[in-house]
Design an enzyme around this catalytic site. Structure first.
Site, PDB file in Angstrom:
ATOM      1  N   CYS A   1      -6.476  -7.288   4.509  1.00  0.00           N
ATOM      2  CA  CYS A   1      -7.782  -6.612   4.574  1.00  0.00           C
ATOM      3  C   CYS A   1      -8.784  -7.096   3.529  1.00  0.00           C
ATOM      4  O   CYS A   1      -9.932  -7.397   3.853  1.00  0.00           O
ATOM      5  CB  CYS A   1      -7.626  -5.111   4.365  1.00  0.00           C
TER       6      CYS A   1
ATOM      7  N   GLU B   1     -11.165 -11.525  14.284  1.00  0.00           N
ATOM      8  CA  GLU B   1     -11.782 -11.539  12.957  1.00  0.00           C
ATOM      9  C   GLU B   1     -11.914 -12.977  12.443  1.00  0.00           C
ATOM     10  O   GLU B   1     -12.982 -13.394  11.992  1.00  0.00           O
ATOM     11  CB  GLU B   1     -10.965 -10.678  11.990  1.00  0.00           C
TER      12      GLU B   1
ATOM     13  N   LYS C   1      -9.712 -10.920   3.613  1.00  0.00           N
ATOM     14  CA  LYS C   1     -10.356 -11.114   4.935  1.00  0.00           C
ATOM     15  C   LYS C   1     -11.781 -10.593   4.913  1.00  0.00           C
ATOM     16  O   LYS C   1     -12.715 -11.260   5.335  1.00  0.00           O
ATOM     17  CB  LYS C   1      -9.508 -10.417   5.999  1.00  0.00           C
TER      18      LYS C   1
ATOM     19  N   THR D   1       0.364  -6.713   1.756  1.00  0.00           N
ATOM     20  CA  THR D   1      -0.448  -7.488   2.692  1.00  0.00           C
ATOM     21  C   THR D   1      -1.928  -7.200   2.534  1.00  0.00           C
ATOM     22  O   THR D   1      -2.746  -8.119   2.456  1.00  0.00           O
ATOM     23  CB  THR D   1      -0.022  -7.159   4.144  1.00  0.00           C
ATOM     24  N   CYS D   2      -2.311  -5.932   2.462  1.00  0.00           N
ATOM     25  CA  CYS D   2      -3.729  -5.573   2.468  1.00  0.00           C
ATOM     26  C   CYS D   2      -4.471  -6.245   1.321  1.00  0.00           C
ATOM     27  O   CYS D   2      -5.519  -6.855   1.515  1.00  0.00           O
ATOM     28  CB  CYS D   2      -3.874  -4.058   2.386  1.00  0.00           C
TER      29      CYS D   2
ATOM     30  N   GLU E   1       9.715  -5.754  -5.820  1.00  0.00           N
ATOM     31  CA  GLU E   1       8.751  -6.550  -5.057  1.00  0.00           C
ATOM     32  C   GLU E   1       9.100  -8.016  -5.261  1.00  0.00           C
ATOM     33  O   GLU E   1       9.075  -8.505  -6.387  1.00  0.00           O
ATOM     34  CB  GLU E   1       7.319  -6.249  -5.518  1.00  0.00           C
TER      35      GLU E   1
ATOM     36  N   GLU F   1     -28.846   6.618  13.863  1.00  0.00           N
ATOM     37  CA  GLU F   1     -29.566   7.742  14.488  1.00  0.00           C
ATOM     38  C   GLU F   1     -29.293   7.787  15.990  1.00  0.00           C
ATOM     39  O   GLU F   1     -29.436   8.826  16.628  1.00  0.00           O
ATOM     40  CB  GLU F   1     -31.063   7.653  14.213  1.00  0.00           C
TER      41      GLU F   1
ATOM     42  N   ARG G   1      -2.726 -14.705  25.883  1.00  0.00           N
ATOM     43  CA  ARG G   1      -1.810 -14.692  27.031  1.00  0.00           C
ATOM     44  C   ARG G   1      -2.313 -13.794  28.163  1.00  0.00           C
ATOM     45  O   ARG G   1      -2.031 -14.041  29.318  1.00  0.00           O
ATOM     46  CB  ARG G   1      -0.421 -14.228  26.586  1.00  0.00           C
TER      47      ARG G   1
ATOM     48  N   GLY H   1      -5.365 -12.519  20.860  1.00  0.00           N
ATOM     49  CA  GLY H   1      -6.691 -11.978  21.169  1.00  0.00           C
ATOM     50  C   GLY H   1      -6.889 -10.602  20.573  1.00  0.00           C
ATOM     51  O   GLY H   1      -7.689  -9.808  21.056  1.00  0.00           O
TER      52      GLY H   1
ATOM     53  N   THR I   1      -3.493   0.097   6.772  1.00  0.00           N
ATOM     54  CA  THR I   1      -3.277   0.410   5.366  1.00  0.00           C
ATOM     55  C   THR I   1      -3.420   1.904   5.043  1.00  0.00           C
ATOM     56  O   THR I   1      -2.544   2.488   4.397  1.00  0.00           O
ATOM     57  CB  THR I   1      -4.267  -0.407   4.502  1.00  0.00           C
TER      58      THR I   1
ATOM     59  N   ALA J   1     -11.184  -0.345  12.857  1.00  0.00           N
ATOM     60  CA  ALA J   1     -12.303  -1.285  13.007  1.00  0.00           C
ATOM     61  C   ALA J   1     -11.773  -2.691  13.172  1.00  0.00           C
ATOM     62  O   ALA J   1     -10.699  -3.019  12.681  1.00  0.00           O
ATOM     63  CB  ALA J   1     -13.205  -1.222  11.781  1.00  0.00           C
TER      64      ALA J   1
ATOM     65  N   HIS K   1     -34.410   8.277  10.523  1.00  0.00           N
ATOM     66  CA  HIS K   1     -35.154   7.171  11.113  1.00  0.00           C
ATOM     67  C   HIS K   1     -35.748   6.266  10.042  1.00  0.00           C
ATOM     68  O   HIS K   1     -36.220   6.779   9.032  1.00  0.00           O
ATOM     69  CB  HIS K   1     -36.273   7.762  11.986  1.00  0.00           C
TER      70      HIS K   1
ATOM     71  N   SER L   1       0.825  -1.219   0.000  1.00  0.00           N
ATOM     72  CA  SER L   1       0.000   0.000   0.000  1.00  0.00           C
ATOM     73  C   SER L   1       0.853   1.261   0.000  1.00  0.00           C
ATOM     74  O   SER L   1       0.624   2.178  -0.805  1.00  0.00           O
ATOM     75  CB  SER L   1      -0.897   0.008   1.238  1.00  0.00           C
TER      76      SER L   1
ATOM     77  N   TYR M   1      -6.791  -8.079  16.730  1.00  0.00           N
ATOM     78  CA  TYR M   1      -7.602  -7.887  15.529  1.00  0.00           C
ATOM     79  C   TYR M   1      -7.776  -9.202  14.762  1.00  0.00           C
ATOM     80  O   TYR M   1      -8.878  -9.622  14.454  1.00  0.00           O
ATOM     81  CB  TYR M   1      -6.904  -6.896  14.589  1.00  0.00           C
TER      82      TYR M   1
HETATM   83  P1  NDP Z   1      -2.705  -7.425  17.751  1.00  0.00           P
HETATM   84  O1  NDP Z   1      -1.624  -6.533  18.159  1.00  0.00           O
HETATM   85  O2  NDP Z   1      -4.024  -6.865  17.422  1.00  0.00           O
HETATM   86  O3  NDP Z   1      -2.948  -8.501  18.898  1.00  0.00           O
HETATM   87  C1  NDP Z   1      -1.919  -9.347  19.297  1.00  0.00           C
HETATM   88  C2  NDP Z   1      -2.458 -10.335  20.287  1.00  0.00           C
HETATM   89  O4  NDP Z   1      -1.498 -11.337  20.503  1.00  0.00           O
HETATM   90  C3  NDP Z   1      -2.761  -9.713  21.633  1.00  0.00           C
HETATM   91  O5  NDP Z   1      -3.891 -10.337  22.142  1.00  0.00           O
HETATM   92  C4  NDP Z   1      -1.512 -10.039  22.439  1.00  0.00           C
HETATM   93  O6  NDP Z   1      -1.742 -10.284  23.792  1.00  0.00           O
HETATM   94  C5  NDP Z   1      -1.072 -11.338  21.842  1.00  0.00           C
HETATM   95  N1  NDP Z   1       0.395 -11.498  21.829  1.00  0.00           N
HETATM   96  C6  NDP Z   1       1.296 -10.589  21.437  1.00  0.00           C
HETATM   97  N2  NDP Z   1       2.533 -11.103  21.513  1.00  0.00           N
HETATM   98  C7  NDP Z   1       2.404 -12.357  21.938  1.00  0.00           C
HETATM   99  C8  NDP Z   1       3.311 -13.398  22.228  1.00  0.00           C
HETATM  100  N3  NDP Z   1       4.611 -13.224  22.076  1.00  0.00           N
HETATM  101  N4  NDP Z   1       2.820 -14.583  22.655  1.00  0.00           N
HETATM  102  C9  NDP Z   1       1.481 -14.752  22.815  1.00  0.00           C
HETATM  103  N5  NDP Z   1       0.575 -13.795  22.568  1.00  0.00           N
HETATM  104  C10 NDP Z   1       1.032 -12.626  22.142  1.00  0.00           C
HETATM  105  O7  NDP Z   1      -2.095  -8.298  16.575  1.00  0.00           O
HETATM  106  P2  NDP Z   1      -2.707  -8.974  15.275  1.00  0.00           P
HETATM  107  O8  NDP Z   1      -1.701  -9.962  14.862  1.00  0.00           O
HETATM  108  O9  NDP Z   1      -4.101  -9.405  15.513  1.00  0.00           O
HETATM  109  O10 NDP Z   1      -2.734  -7.785  14.233  1.00  0.00           O
HETATM  110  C11 NDP Z   1      -1.554  -7.002  14.001  1.00  0.00           C
HETATM  111  C12 NDP Z   1      -1.917  -5.603  13.610  1.00  0.00           C
HETATM  112  O11 NDP Z   1      -2.390  -5.590  12.284  1.00  0.00           O
HETATM  113  C13 NDP Z   1      -3.034  -4.994  14.444  1.00  0.00           C
HETATM  114  O12 NDP Z   1      -2.550  -4.409  15.634  1.00  0.00           O
HETATM  115  C14 NDP Z   1      -3.613  -3.976  13.508  1.00  0.00           C
HETATM  116  O13 NDP Z   1      -2.870  -2.786  13.595  1.00  0.00           O
HETATM  117  C15 NDP Z   1      -3.381  -4.605  12.135  1.00  0.00           C
HETATM  118  N6  NDP Z   1      -4.629  -5.226  11.668  1.00  0.00           N
HETATM  119  C16 NDP Z   1      -5.696  -4.419  11.426  1.00  0.00           C
HETATM  120  C17 NDP Z   1      -6.888  -4.939  11.012  1.00  0.00           C
HETATM  121  C18 NDP Z   1      -8.036  -4.032  10.788  1.00  0.00           C
HETATM  122  O14 NDP Z   1      -7.820  -2.838  10.620  1.00  0.00           O
HETATM  123  N7  NDP Z   1      -9.278  -4.524  10.805  1.00  0.00           N
HETATM  124  C19 NDP Z   1      -7.061  -6.365  10.781  1.00  0.00           C
HETATM  125  C20 NDP Z   1      -5.886  -7.138  11.068  1.00  0.00           C
HETATM  126  C21 NDP Z   1      -4.718  -6.568  11.494  1.00  0.00           C
HETATM  127  P3  NDP Z   1      -2.136  -9.178  24.895  1.00  0.00           P
HETATM  128  O15 NDP Z   1      -3.594  -9.332  25.082  1.00  0.00           O
HETATM  129  O16 NDP Z   1      -1.343  -9.539  26.092  1.00  0.00           O
HETATM  130  O17 NDP Z   1      -1.746  -7.848  24.326  1.00  0.00           O
END
Ligand code: NDP
Length: 446
Positions: A48, A181, A51, A42-43, A35, A440, A198, A175, A310, A340, A435, A15, A177
């Site tokens: 994105c 999803e 997905k 990625t997107c 490239e 709303e 974790r 846990g 992105t 989102a 409405h 992007s 994004y």
């Molecule tokens: P996130 O940063 O959203 O979440 C990472 C998760 O993994 C958290 O729950 C975190 O735990 C856990 N974690 C991090 N490191 C470790 C580890 N070493 N061992 C075990 N668990 C771990 O990451 P994602 O991979 O889901 O997405 C990456 C990024 O990509 C997002 O932050 C976002 O910016 C972007 N993205 C955006 C989307 C969108 O706009 N809809 C969709 C997908 C990605 P803890 O709870 O402790 O923090």
């Protein structure tokens, strides 16, 4: 061109890189881009776009059930994963073609290879020596796979779009994004999903009330959650995978998806040879102009790990190209960036959370609307939406909006304009409701 092969050489056609290439070329620069995988990044290729198409595909599972209450008799409900997968991958191919055309139309020379720095102005591009006056690193990020025994038996979001067949059971590590999803998507496809994180929370940076709402709805839909668990090792068995956790009994599953964050792609670029410095997070260190510590080298997007989104990479690439090649310097404003999560239901957020606002502003007013969308009422679906507005009590300005519910990201984008513009709660209230809609609620919160 003062003796260089290119005015600008971009590493990575995602992007940020494509936007920067196209804009710089539009300003008259002679641009090359390397490239090593597929143009689009990625997107478009494995994020994105595919997905979101899977999210649409998954939602039919509920829509077809709800349809009965709206008078539709649907006799057989069968889902063929290969049909959706292949259609999604074909759409990705189509977009990949459009990205190629964009580069061609702007006379950007594509090098389908990896580029490595030889020095600050010279790159090895697939064995060819290429020089450039300016170099932009836009290599993005990749999924983190933890360093533990058997981690390689898990897949990442890179592979998830290509599955031969759906697993019966899926464990998702993380846990954030991506975890939420794909939990929503695979649950709708009938897969038995367990999300293991974790910490004690999903979506840690999000408003707690929204997180809790998503958790409760996800549990009701049959998604399993395990919190405060760390992975010890992954064992391959005849039946699938056995996941050993540091806490509790092992978990048997068919597939494991790592969704524990994404790491900047800085390795193997020869950044040392050019003298480019990293920050403490292992990303390329840049200033507000996306400039690195080396005069002629800039970096944008996920490789700088500012905000991994992105539209941010695109803006950073655009600002760089306008500033360096268009004599129109400007900077990306990171204030009020909407975001989102395309979970089921989805979440949208812009501006400060309640906690952030209380810390920063002191006195805040919080308005909420907790409602069952009309469609869910008739469908007999007991899922409530939750909208939250955060208001600065001293100025009446709305400083944050957070929502979970059907189409929340679509609603959020519009309200983000109002919040970015600094509108007050009184101005929200002054707007006549449309409405009957869900949005709303935004002008009816008292
Ligand atoms: P996130 O940063 O959203 O979440 C990472 C998760 O993994 C958290 O729950 C975190 O735990 C856990 N974690 C991090 N490191 C470790 C580890 N070493 N061992 C075990 N668990 C771990 O990451 P994602 O991979 O889901 O997405 C990456 C990024 O990509 C997002 O932050 C976002 O910016 C972007 N993205 C955006 C989307 C969108 O706009 N809809 C969709 C997908 C990605 P803890 O709870 O402790 O923090």
């Amino acid at each position: 061109m003062s003796g260089y092969d290119h005015d600008l050489f971009v590493i990575g056609a995602g992007s940020g890189g494509v936007r920067a290439s196209r804009i710089a070329a539009g300003h008259g620069a002679n641009v090359g881009v390397a490239e090593e995988f597929r143009v689009g990044g990625t997107c478009v290729i494995r994020g994105c776009v595919p997905k979101k198409l899977l999210v649409y595909g998954a939602h039919f599972a509920e829509d077809l059930v709800d349809a009965k209450r709206f008078g539709w008799q649907i006799d057989s409900r069968q889902f063929a994963w290969p049909v959706l997968r292949d259609n999604v991958l074909a759409e990705v191919d189509r977009l990949n073609g459009i990205y190629h055309e964009t580069l061609e139309n702007h006379k950007v020379k594509l090098y389908p290879s990896r580029a490595t720095f030889i020095d600050a102005h010279t790159l090895d591009v697939g064995g060819e020596r290429v020089t450039a006056r300016h170099i932009l690193v836009a290599t993005g990020a990749r999924p983190l796979v933890p360093d533990l025994p058997g981690a390689e038996f898990g897949i990442t979001s890179n592979e998830v779009f290509h599955l031969e067949a759906l697993p019966k059971r899926l464990v998702i590590a993380g846990g954030g994004y991506i975890a939420n999803e794909f939990a929503g998507v695979f649950n709708e496809f009938g897969v038995d999903v367990t999300l293991i994180n974790r910490s004690a929370d999903i979506l840690r940076s999000w408003d707690p009330a929204l997180r809790d709402r998503l958790l409760q709805i996800s549990l009701a839909k049959g998604i399993n959650f395990k919190f405060n668990c760390s992975f010890e090792r992954i064992e391959k068995t005849d039946a699938g995978l056995r996941i050993h956790l540091k806490e509790g009994d092992p978990i048997e599953t068919d597939m494991l998806l790592w969704a524990v964050g994404r790491r900047p792609n800085v390795e193997g670029l020869g950044l040392d040879a050019a003298g480019v410095a990293l920050n403490e997070m292992g990303a390329i260190a840049v200033n507000e102009d996306s400039a690195t510590n080396v005069d002629n080298i800039h970096a944008v997007g996920d490789v700088t790990d500012r905000i991994q989104l992105t539209p941010i990479a695109i803006r950073e690439g655009h600002a760089f190209a306008d500033s360096i090649f268009g004599n129109k310097p400007w900077r990306v404003d990171y204030n009020c960036v909407p975001s989102a999560v395309f979970s089921n239901p989805p979440l949208g957020s812009v501006g400060m959370t309640e906690a952030q606002a209380r810390n920063k502003l002191g006195q805040v007013k919080v308005f909420t609307s907790d409602f069952r969308p009309m469609r869910n009422v008739l469908a007999g679906r007991n899922e409530r939406a939750l909208y939250k507005l955060i208001v600065d009590a001293s100025t009446d300005r709305v400083v944050g909006a957070h929502m979970i519910g059907p189409d929340a990201p679509e609603v959020l984008q519009a309200v983000a304009i109002a919040i970015k513009a600094g509108l007050t709660k009184a101005q929200f209230d002054d707007t006549v409701a449309l409405h009957p809609t869900m949005s709303e609620e935004l002008v009816l919160m008292r």
